[in-house]
Design an enzyme around this catalytic site. Sequence first.
Site, PDB file in Angstrom:
ATOM      1  N   ASP A  44       0.731  -1.143  -0.094  1.00  0.00           N
ATOM      2  CA  ASP A  44       0.101  -0.064  -0.126  1.00  0.00           C
ATOM      3  C   ASP A  44       0.757   1.315   0.148  1.00  0.00           C
ATOM      4  OD1 ASP A  44      -1.931  -1.942   0.186  1.00  0.00           O
ATOM      5  OD2 ASP A  44      -2.809  -1.329   2.143  1.00  0.00           O
ATOM      6  N   THR A  72       0.602   0.674   6.792  1.00  0.00           N
ATOM      7  CA  THR A  72       1.193   1.187   7.611  1.00  0.00           C
ATOM      8  C   THR A  72       1.681  -0.179   8.786  1.00  0.00           C
ATOM      9  OG1 THR A  72      -0.539   1.452   9.227  1.00  0.00           O
ATOM     10  CG2 THR A  72       0.112   3.521   8.115  1.00  0.00           C
ATOM     11  N   CYS A  75      -1.870  -2.477   7.928  1.00  0.00           N
ATOM     12  CA  CYS A  75      -2.172  -3.306   6.624  1.00  0.00           C
ATOM     13  C   CYS A  75      -0.664  -4.397   6.742  1.00  0.00           C
ATOM     14  CB  CYS A  75      -2.046  -2.591   5.391  1.00  0.00           C
ATOM     15  SG  CYS A  75      -3.644  -1.882   5.015  1.00  0.00           S
ATOM     16  N   LYS A 110      -6.806  -4.876  -2.980  1.00  0.00           N
ATOM     17  CA  LYS A 110      -7.617  -5.465  -1.783  1.00  0.00           C
ATOM     18  C   LYS A 110      -8.320  -4.605  -1.247  1.00  0.00           C
ATOM     19  CE  LYS A 110      -3.385  -4.412   1.593  1.00  0.00           C
ATOM     20  NZ  LYS A 110      -4.088  -3.371   2.267  1.00  0.00           N
ATOM     21  N   LYS A 150      -7.597  -4.541   4.907  1.00  0.00           N
ATOM     22  CA  LYS A 150      -6.313  -4.272   5.369  1.00  0.00           C
ATOM     23  C   LYS A 150      -5.233  -5.568   4.953  1.00  0.00           C
ATOM     24  CE  LYS A 150      -7.980  -0.596   7.078  1.00  0.00           C
ATOM     25  NZ  LYS A 150      -8.216   0.616   6.457  1.00  0.00           N
TER      26      LYS A 150
HETATM   27  N1  TIU Z   1      -2.596   0.333   4.244  1.00  0.00           N
HETATM   28  C1  TIU Z   1      -3.010   0.500   5.578  1.00  0.00           C
HETATM   29  O1  TIU Z   1      -2.415   0.269   6.576  1.00  0.00           O
HETATM   30  N2  TIU Z   1      -4.423   1.256   5.498  1.00  0.00           N
HETATM   31  C2  TIU Z   1      -4.802   2.096   6.759  1.00  0.00           C
HETATM   32  O2  TIU Z   1      -5.800   2.387   6.899  1.00  0.00           O
HETATM   33  N3  TIU Z   1      -3.763   2.186   7.680  1.00  0.00           N
HETATM   34  C3  TIU Z   1      -3.726   3.154   8.668  1.00  0.00           C
HETATM   35  O3  TIU Z   1      -2.760   3.137   9.438  1.00  0.00           O
HETATM   36  N4  TIU Z   1      -4.964   3.890   8.803  1.00  0.00           N
END
Ligand code: TIU
Length: 224
Positions: free
Chosen positions: A26, A160, A164, A131, A134
């Site tokens: 992501d 993060t 995810c 996807k 998460k």
């Molecule tokens: N990709 C991912 O971690 N999606 C999130 O929403 N992360 C947050 O920390 N919000």
Amino acid sequence: MAVKRIEAEPSTVVVELDHAALVIIDMQRDFLESGGFGETLGNNVALLKAAVAPLQTMLAAARKSGMLIIHTREGHRPDLSDAPKHKVERGEPSLRIGQPGPMGRILVRGEPGHDIIPELYPAPGEPVIDKPGKGAFYQTDLELMLKNREIDTLLVCGVTTEVCVNTTVREANDRGFRCVVLSDCCASYFPEFHEAGLAMIKAQGGIFGWVTPSTKVLAALDSH
Ligand code: TIU
């Protein structure tokens, strides 16, 4: 077949490169740039920038090694039919998933904000997994792709760390994959959650996987 020893915590990992994949979670404009999903959630997106330079180096080395490279993106269909009601109905109404923002509709596939940042843009032929959740395994064909390629080890990075990345590592671990998380190639809006997210993975003898800085992977790839 190239076999490499990666120094990691809690122990050294011996990896056959033909059976390893770099999984980049992501690294999208929606999370890393102003005006996207991350910012609408109230976060300081600048904190995620720390992972970009190490990941650029790691991505270049992985490409040179011939390793499988997989990118993921979190996001939803334009009609939001794959977005759970309780995910959409969070936060201030004008800032929710599907609402228009400076980078297009927030967290919607095909919009500028949904795409991967230019610095880490996928090369032709590198699979991109879209996807809805998460975790990168939930409602995607990632597991099928990995099994078809006989991949058993995932070098996991992205954003993060505690959301995810952690969710994907937990999903992968239960499916029998060995995960090595590249600490400096992950980032969080909460530095303390980044540290805790990594600590949770490698605790208890590596209950979910292994953790190491990308420099250790680069050293292993360079070794003979
Ligand atoms: N990709 C991912 O971690 N999606 C999130 O929403 N992360 C947050 O920390 N919000």
